[in-house]
Design a protein around this motif. Structure first.
Motif, mmCIF file in Angstrom:
data_model
loop_
_atom_site.group_PDB
_atom_site.id
_atom_site.type_symbol
_atom_site.label_atom_id
_atom_site.label_comp_id
_atom_site.label_asym_id
_atom_site.label_seq_id
_atom_site.Cartn_x
_atom_site.Cartn_y
_atom_site.Cartn_z
ATOM 1 N N GLN A 153 -9.520 34.860 24.783
ATOM 2 C CA GLN A 153 -8.896 33.822 23.955
ATOM 3 C C GLN A 153 -7.400 33.735 24.161
ATOM 4 O O GLN A 153 -6.728 34.722 24.400
ATOM 5 C CB GLN A 153 -9.180 34.122 22.488
ATOM 6 C CG GLN A 153 -10.526 33.618 22.033
ATOM 7 C CD GLN A 153 -10.558 33.432 20.542
ATOM 8 O OE1 GLN A 153 -9.892 34.139 19.804
ATOM 9 N NE2 GLN A 153 -11.337 32.474 20.085
ATOM 10 N N GLN A 184 -9.366 23.830 20.781
ATOM 11 C CA GLN A 184 -10.053 24.024 22.066
ATOM 12 C C GLN A 184 -9.447 23.123 23.130
ATOM 13 O O GLN A 184 -9.261 23.530 24.278
ATOM 14 C CB GLN A 184 -11.551 23.745 21.914
ATOM 15 C CG GLN A 184 -12.277 24.849 21.144
ATOM 16 C CD GLN A 184 -13.669 24.430 20.682
ATOM 17 O OE1 GLN A 184 -13.984 23.239 20.619
ATOM 18 N NE2 GLN A 184 -14.503 25.419 20.342
ATOM 19 N N GLU A 213 -6.206 24.570 24.210
ATOM 20 C CA GLU A 213 -6.469 25.720 25.100
ATOM 21 C C GLU A 213 -6.768 25.232 26.511
ATOM 22 O O GLU A 213 -6.298 25.805 27.485
ATOM 23 C CB GLU A 213 -7.635 26.555 24.569
ATOM 24 C CG GLU A 213 -7.267 27.398 23.357
ATOM 25 C CD GLU A 213 -8.365 28.372 22.945
ATOM 26 O OE1 GLU A 213 -9.514 28.238 23.441
ATOM 27 O OE2 GLU A 213 -8.082 29.257 22.117
ATOM 28 N N PHE A 218 -10.115 31.917 16.060
ATOM 29 C CA PHE A 218 -9.014 31.952 17.035
ATOM 30 C C PHE A 218 -8.099 33.145 16.763
ATOM 31 O O PHE A 218 -8.155 33.746 15.696
ATOM 32 C CB PHE A 218 -8.206 30.642 16.975
ATOM 33 C CG PHE A 218 -8.994 29.421 17.345
ATOM 34 C CD1 PHE A 218 -9.133 29.034 18.667
ATOM 35 C CD2 PHE A 218 -9.636 28.670 16.361
ATOM 36 C CE1 PHE A 218 -9.882 27.907 19.009
ATOM 37 C CE2 PHE A 218 -10.380 27.542 16.688
ATOM 38 C CZ PHE A 218 -10.502 27.166 18.018
ATOM 39 N N THR A 219 -7.256 33.443 17.766
ATOM 40 C CA THR A 219 -6.321 34.563 17.674
ATOM 41 C C THR A 219 -4.906 34.023 17.452
ATOM 42 O O THR A 219 -4.534 33.015 18.061
ATOM 43 C CB THR A 219 -6.351 35.364 18.996
ATOM 44 O OG1 THR A 219 -7.706 35.703 19.276
ATOM 45 C CG2 THR A 219 -5.526 36.628 18.899
#
Ligand code: ZN
Length: 279
Positions: free
Chosen positions: A3, A203, A206, A259-260
């Motif tokens: 992630q 997402q 990302e 999520f991180t």
């Protein structure tokens, strides 16, 4: 799954003081809401960047110290929450110095970042970034690269970038869809739309190689605030600022599971050798 690390940012303030009347005192409710949010972050083992208003630090210094002790980054949200474009360069510099001194007295740690009240750094405030740099700050996170009636600088980059004067700019997250940019990671969007939309937005970021900068206020976790405010609140404001609050704690928990996150200063330090970042 591997992630990306995103950034969770909290603007620490009091709703009536920051939105209704800048001359109101901080309420205990602001501290209670902050404690509730702090508990939630502790349960998820997530550390955030807290943009704390100077007036909040003045009223609740022990709570700010506690936030720092738990590993949250303490950054500044100015002193009085008056918009940058409304107070001018001189008062902006004064409020900045005052808030940084208050925060550093609470934590013993240097303040590295700034976020303007209501993203009020605009084309009319070109001096703001130099004042931040001269005050020794590492980054600004005030630009919403989108056009809305209240705020936004639609011509600015969406990615984290370094300004000409060496200050980092950490813009609030937007996605491009249907030929325009949408603010996706906070505020009314997070409160009013289903969580799945936020997840899809992160997402998408990302996939673009862009960590998200999510923002939130402690009072957004407080659905009962409007029932208790002893001031007149126009109904439009009540709707736009109050709707969806009941869903925020659950949505935030899900987001923190999916999520991180890490504080902004840590993310910037990871971009290049720390000595260069802090130079
Ligand atoms: Zn604010």
């Amino acid at each position: 799954m591997a992630q990306m690390t995103h950034m969770l940012t909290i603007d620490v303030e009091d709703w009536p003081q920051s939105t209704l009347n800048f001359d109101l005192p901080m309420t205990e409710r602001a501290a209670d809401n902050m404690r509730r949010l702090l508990d939630l972050l502790r349960r998820h083992n997530v550390r955030a960047t807290m943009f704390v208003q100077g007036m909040f630090a003045e009223a609740f210094p022990a709570l700010v110290a506690e936030m720092a002790a738990e590993g949250h980054e303490i950054a500044t949200h100015g002193y009085s929450h008056r918009p940058v474009y409304a107070i001018g360069a001189h008062r902006f510099a004064d409020e900045l110095t005052r808030s940084v001194a208050l925060l550093e007295a609470c934590t013993g740690q240097a303040v590295r970042g700034y976020r303007a009240p209501d993203f009020s750094v605009t084309a009319e405030t070109p001096w703001a970034f130099d004042i931040l740099k001269e005050a020794g700050l590492l980054y600004d996170s005030s630009i919403f690269p989108v056009r809305t009636p209240r705020y936004g600088m639609a011509d600015k980059p969406r990615r984290i970038h370094m300004l000409d004067n060496g200050l980092w700019e950490v813009p609030l997250s937007t996605i491009e869809w249907g030929g325009r940019r949408w603010p996706v990671a906070g505020g009314g969007y997070f409160r009013l739309f289903p969580y799945a939309l936020t997840r899809r937005a992160l997402q998408r970021l990302e996939a673009e190689g862009m960590p998200a900068v999510v923002y939130l206020h402690p009072y957004e976790l407080d659905p009962d605030e409007f029932a208790s405010i002893p001031h007149h609140v126009p109904w439009r404001l009540r709707l736009s600022q109050g709707l969806g609050r009941r869903s925020v704690a659950d949505k935030l928990s899900t987001l923190l599971n999916d999520f991180t996150f890490a504080p902004i200063a840590e993310h910037l330090a990871s971009l290049q050798p720390y000595s260069e970042v802090s130079a």
